[in-house]
Design an enzyme around this catalytic site. Sequence first.
Site, PDB file in Angstrom:
ATOM      1  N   CYS A 258       5.457   9.765   0.961  1.00 39.70           N
ATOM      2  CA  CYS A 258       5.167   9.758   0.303  1.00 39.70           C
ATOM      3  C   CYS A 258       4.026   9.065  -0.556  1.00 39.70           C
ATOM      4  O   CYS A 258       4.670   7.859  -1.143  1.00 39.70           O
ATOM      5  CB  CYS A 258       6.749  10.186  -1.012  1.00 39.70           C
ATOM      6  SG  CYS A 258       7.622  11.276  -0.152  1.00 39.70           S
ATOM      7  N   ALA A 259       2.670   9.182  -0.105  1.00 44.30           N
ATOM      8  CA  ALA A 259       1.995   7.557  -0.326  1.00 44.30           C
ATOM      9  C   ALA A 259       1.255   7.338  -1.147  1.00 44.30           C
ATOM     10  O   ALA A 259       0.812   6.331  -1.558  1.00 44.30           O
ATOM     11  CB  ALA A 259       1.651   7.871   1.152  1.00 44.30           C
ATOM     12  N   ALA A 260       1.176   8.326  -2.439  1.00 42.04           N
ATOM     13  CA  ALA A 260       0.162   7.796  -3.425  1.00 42.04           C
ATOM     14  C   ALA A 260       0.480   7.037  -4.190  1.00 42.04           C
ATOM     15  O   ALA A 260       1.825   7.131  -4.406  1.00 42.04           O
ATOM     16  CB  ALA A 260      -0.250   9.011  -4.248  1.00 42.04           C
ATOM     17  N   PRO A 261      -0.017   5.891  -4.969  1.00 42.09           N
ATOM     18  CA  PRO A 261      -1.122   5.824  -5.295  1.00 42.09           C
ATOM     19  C   PRO A 261      -2.110   5.204  -3.730  1.00 42.09           C
ATOM     20  O   PRO A 261      -2.997   4.300  -3.629  1.00 42.09           O
ATOM     21  CB  PRO A 261      -2.056   5.185  -6.373  1.00 42.09           C
ATOM     22  CG  PRO A 261      -0.736   4.267  -6.605  1.00 42.09           C
ATOM     23  CD  PRO A 261       0.791   5.416  -6.202  1.00 42.09           C
ATOM     24  N   GLY A 262      -1.003   4.580  -2.805  1.00 47.55           N
ATOM     25  CA  GLY A 262      -1.804   3.703  -1.688  1.00 47.55           C
ATOM     26  C   GLY A 262      -1.311   2.204  -1.514  1.00 47.55           C
ATOM     27  O   GLY A 262      -1.765   1.701  -0.378  1.00 47.55           O
ATOM     28  N   GLY A 263      -0.348   1.883  -2.343  1.00 49.69           N
ATOM     29  CA  GLY A 263       0.005   0.670  -2.277  1.00 49.69           C
ATOM     30  C   GLY A 263       0.483   0.566  -1.123  1.00 49.69           C
ATOM     31  O   GLY A 263       0.503  -0.721  -0.309  1.00 49.69           O
ATOM     32  N   LYS A 264       1.873   1.212  -0.883  1.00 53.22           N
ATOM     33  CA  LYS A 264       2.390   0.292   0.395  1.00 53.22           C
ATOM     34  C   LYS A 264       1.613   1.146   1.793  1.00 53.22           C
ATOM     35  O   LYS A 264       1.901   0.544   2.672  1.00 53.22           O
ATOM     36  CB  LYS A 264       3.841   1.173   0.018  1.00 53.22           C
ATOM     37  CG  LYS A 264       4.874   0.888  -0.560  1.00 53.22           C
ATOM     38  CD  LYS A 264       5.949   1.740  -1.038  1.00 53.22           C
ATOM     39  CE  LYS A 264       6.637   1.503  -2.047  1.00 53.22           C
ATOM     40  NZ  LYS A 264       5.922   2.086  -3.378  1.00 53.22           N
ATOM     41  N   ASP A 309       2.504  18.378   2.330  1.00 59.66           N
ATOM     42  CA  ASP A 309       3.929  18.443   1.276  1.00 59.66           C
ATOM     43  C   ASP A 309       4.342  17.921   2.478  1.00 59.66           C
ATOM     44  O   ASP A 309       4.959  18.505   3.647  1.00 59.66           O
ATOM     45  CB  ASP A 309       4.559  19.588   0.319  1.00 59.66           C
ATOM     46  CG  ASP A 309       5.924  19.579   0.110  1.00 59.66           C
ATOM     47  OD1 ASP A 309       6.330  18.407  -0.277  1.00 59.66           O
ATOM     48  OD2 ASP A 309       5.672  20.953  -0.433  1.00 59.66           O
ATOM     49  N   CYS A 381      12.223   4.049  -6.792  1.00 59.85           N
ATOM     50  CA  CYS A 381      12.453   2.767  -7.888  1.00 59.85           C
ATOM     51  C   CYS A 381      13.042   3.598  -9.160  1.00 59.85           C
ATOM     52  O   CYS A 381      12.797   3.622  -9.645  1.00 59.85           O
ATOM     53  CB  CYS A 381      10.840   2.555  -8.557  1.00 59.85           C
ATOM     54  SG  CYS A 381      10.561   4.287  -8.551  1.00 59.85           S
TER      55      CYS A 381
END
Length: 443
Positions: A258-264, A309, A381
Amino acid sequence: MQINETPRNLVVDMLDRVMRQHAYSNLTLNQVLSHHPLTQKDQRLLTQLFNGVLQHRLTLEYWLTPFIRGKQLVPWVNELLLSALYQMHYLDRIPDRAVFSETIEIAKRRGHAGIRRFVTGVLHAVQRQGVRPLSVIADPVKKLSITASVPQWLVQQLVAEHGFSRIERMLATINDPPVQSVRVVHPATRVRVVEALRRAGLAVTPSPITPVGLRVTGGFVPATAAFKQGLITVQDESAQLAVDALMVRPADQVLDACAAPGGKTTQIAGKLTTGRVTALDLHAHKIKLIKQNATRCGVAARVNARQLDARRAAATFTPGCFDRILVDAPCSGIGLLRRKPEIRYMKTAADSKQLHAIQGAILDAVAPTLRVGGRLVYSTCTILQQENEKTVTAFLARHPEYTLERVQTTKGIKTDRETDSLTIYPDDFMTDGFFIAALRRIK
């Protein structure tokens, strides 16, 4: 300055956009600051007023209610009066006459004579009579709800899970200004980054919980050269710990489900050499954002962003093809009460229950794609057990091939805790609230 370009008038529109159109407060604020030529003084007033009314909304409504006597207000008039009350009670350096003058002028310009008279009457009544004290609220949960400006259902839930005294201490900090934090993309550039940020006029201190984090004050990070050059990225310190707990190795094949916006994603990619991170998201525009962030941070060669998904992972990827999996799951975001205050008014207990089901479905789908001996980190979070401990417990009951391991972090955060999972509350380090669980596939 024209009345429609003043901070107070802009805030009325911004509040209406967030509360009725469900816009994100941080994006709304950034957009207005980018498109309106305000002085630094006016930028500070606009930011403080906008965030303050969102943070203290239930308190302000409690104070305003007796003065409007059940009258159904036009939305912008309601926001205008809440803004005036906030200035009168939280901004000591602004005299009432200045608040009255511009508030009444906005009412005159935006409305008609009747609205102007109504707003004027309310302001003078508040000044004469004062607001009703919070101390008269008898019910302790309701009193805490109004005092901290957190909906009563959420206070009740948190108190049931952690006890009244613990939550009272936590909510006493929830409306403090959020800490602005960044992650150094390449640890070797840390000294260079600190020097660059200080030259740009920002104050910089090391994060107490993550070795790659910095706390910064006194400026807008995305406008700095260090950000534009991809040396840093904006990321909360608690969020940085999810990848820390993943224990990524240079050759690992990693799934960021579940990647967006890509920080991790970019944080994972920075730990890889021959390995690769596959980053998933449902939406095409968010895949584009992941790719943009990976390019800015100089790690695009190690990132494969795919529109998918995560609940279709088992049908898409070969069993056992990943060494590490991160599920930073969609959640209610209740840990972000300080940074995104509008969340508290938008979420319900039913939302949390629905998200619990979605989280479980994602975990079930990625489970077969982890190799035996591999590590899966589940993070959110939020600080609600329904989406944290209960999601993990339910997953383990369905998947005996997995076991729970103790979350370990580089700086040894909360090593004296009783649980294997790690929960960071908003008052622990004045960061976002965050939950991390580490699981290993054993067969």
